[in-house]
Design an enzyme around this catalytic site. Structure first.
Site, PDB file in Angstrom:
ATOM      1  N   HIS A 100      57.217  20.792  -9.391  1.00  0.00           N
ATOM      2  CA  HIS A 100      56.340  20.127  -8.436  1.00  0.00           C
ATOM      3  C   HIS A 100      56.579  20.640  -7.021  1.00  0.00           C
ATOM      4  O   HIS A 100      57.651  21.149  -6.709  1.00  0.00           O
ATOM      5  CB  HIS A 100      56.553  18.611  -8.483  1.00  0.00           C
ATOM      6  CG  HIS A 100      56.053  17.999  -9.738  1.00  0.00           C
ATOM      7  ND1 HIS A 100      56.824  17.926 -10.893  1.00  0.00           N
ATOM      8  CD2 HIS A 100      54.856  17.456 -10.062  1.00  0.00           C
ATOM      9  CE1 HIS A 100      56.105  17.352 -11.848  1.00  0.00           C
ATOM     10  NE2 HIS A 100      54.913  17.058 -11.368  1.00  0.00           N
ATOM     11  N   TYR A 113      59.467  23.684  -3.279  1.00  0.00           N
ATOM     12  CA  TYR A 113      59.052  23.980  -4.643  1.00  0.00           C
ATOM     13  C   TYR A 113      60.229  23.578  -5.517  1.00  0.00           C
ATOM     14  O   TYR A 113      61.237  24.271  -5.572  1.00  0.00           O
ATOM     15  CB  TYR A 113      58.726  25.459  -4.813  1.00  0.00           C
ATOM     16  CG  TYR A 113      57.511  25.908  -4.034  1.00  0.00           C
ATOM     17  CD1 TYR A 113      56.251  25.915  -4.627  1.00  0.00           C
ATOM     18  CD2 TYR A 113      57.617  26.322  -2.709  1.00  0.00           C
ATOM     19  CE1 TYR A 113      55.130  26.327  -3.919  1.00  0.00           C
ATOM     20  CE2 TYR A 113      56.505  26.737  -1.986  1.00  0.00           C
ATOM     21  CZ  TYR A 113      55.268  26.737  -2.598  1.00  0.00           C
ATOM     22  OH  TYR A 113      54.166  27.144  -1.892  1.00  0.00           O
ATOM     23  N   CYS A 114      60.122  22.431  -6.170  1.00  0.00           N
ATOM     24  CA  CYS A 114      61.192  21.874  -6.996  1.00  0.00           C
ATOM     25  C   CYS A 114      60.906  22.296  -8.438  1.00  0.00           C
ATOM     26  O   CYS A 114      59.962  21.811  -9.063  1.00  0.00           O
ATOM     27  CB  CYS A 114      61.204  20.358  -6.847  1.00  0.00           C
ATOM     28  SG  CYS A 114      62.611  19.558  -7.629  1.00  0.00           S
ATOM     29  N   ILE A 115      61.722  23.205  -8.959  1.00  0.00           N
ATOM     30  CA  ILE A 115      61.384  23.937 -10.181  1.00  0.00           C
ATOM     31  C   ILE A 115      62.417  23.702 -11.283  1.00  0.00           C
ATOM     32  O   ILE A 115      63.613  23.626 -11.020  1.00  0.00           O
ATOM     33  CB  ILE A 115      61.305  25.449  -9.866  1.00  0.00           C
ATOM     34  CG1 ILE A 115      60.374  25.717  -8.682  1.00  0.00           C
ATOM     35  CG2 ILE A 115      60.885  26.246 -11.092  1.00  0.00           C
ATOM     36  CD1 ILE A 115      58.933  25.279  -8.888  1.00  0.00           C
TER      37      ILE A 115
END
Length: 142
Positions: A100, A113-115
């Site tokens: 997200h 950008y949390c991946i």
């Protein structure tokens, strides 16, 4: 790539995250604390997504980046699965769930950008040429 062949290629967690939009556990995933220089590519098709020069410790327990290598490599859509609006990120080519996007990141973009590590493959800077990503060595030139 067909889902059956992906089940043979990926771990259960990688498949669940990329194909079923799951989320791996924070602080218990492969790349959340990786500090090596290199790039992160889509685990499905190898599309370059993120570079270590844009990675930072967000305290979330997942790999976090403030920028993309190429904005066209990711598509965004609204996600209300938790009862509030989030921006879901999927790889443009493979359509695999990545994580997200939040607007609480550092300068210069303000993005986080949390991946999921499970959606990525890391390629060390020293291996970029032999892996076919020599053109991205320019990212590390100061």
């Amino acid at each position: 790539m067909q889902k059956d062949s992906l089940k043979n290629k990926l771990t259960e967690t990688q498949f669940d995250v990329t194909q079923n939009c799951s989320t791996e556990k924070p602080f218990d995933n492969e790349y959340w604390d990786n500090k090596d220089e290199g790039i992160y590519v889509d685990i499905i098709d190898g599309t370059p997504l993120f570079c270590s020069i844009h990675k930072y410790d967000s305290g979330s327990g997942w790999p976090s980046f403030y920028d993309l290598i190429d904005s066209s490599s990711v598509k965004k859509s609204d996600d209300y699965k938790l009862g509030y609006k989030r921006v879901e990120l999927k790889s443009s080519k493979s359509n695999s769930h990545l994580g997200h996007l939040f607007q609480d990141g550092p300068n210069p973009t303000g993005n986080r950008y949390c991946i999921n590590s499970a959606s990525l493959r890391f390629i060390h800077k020293n291996d970029l040429e032999k892996e076919g990503y020599a053109n991205l060595l320019k990212l590390f030139k100061e």
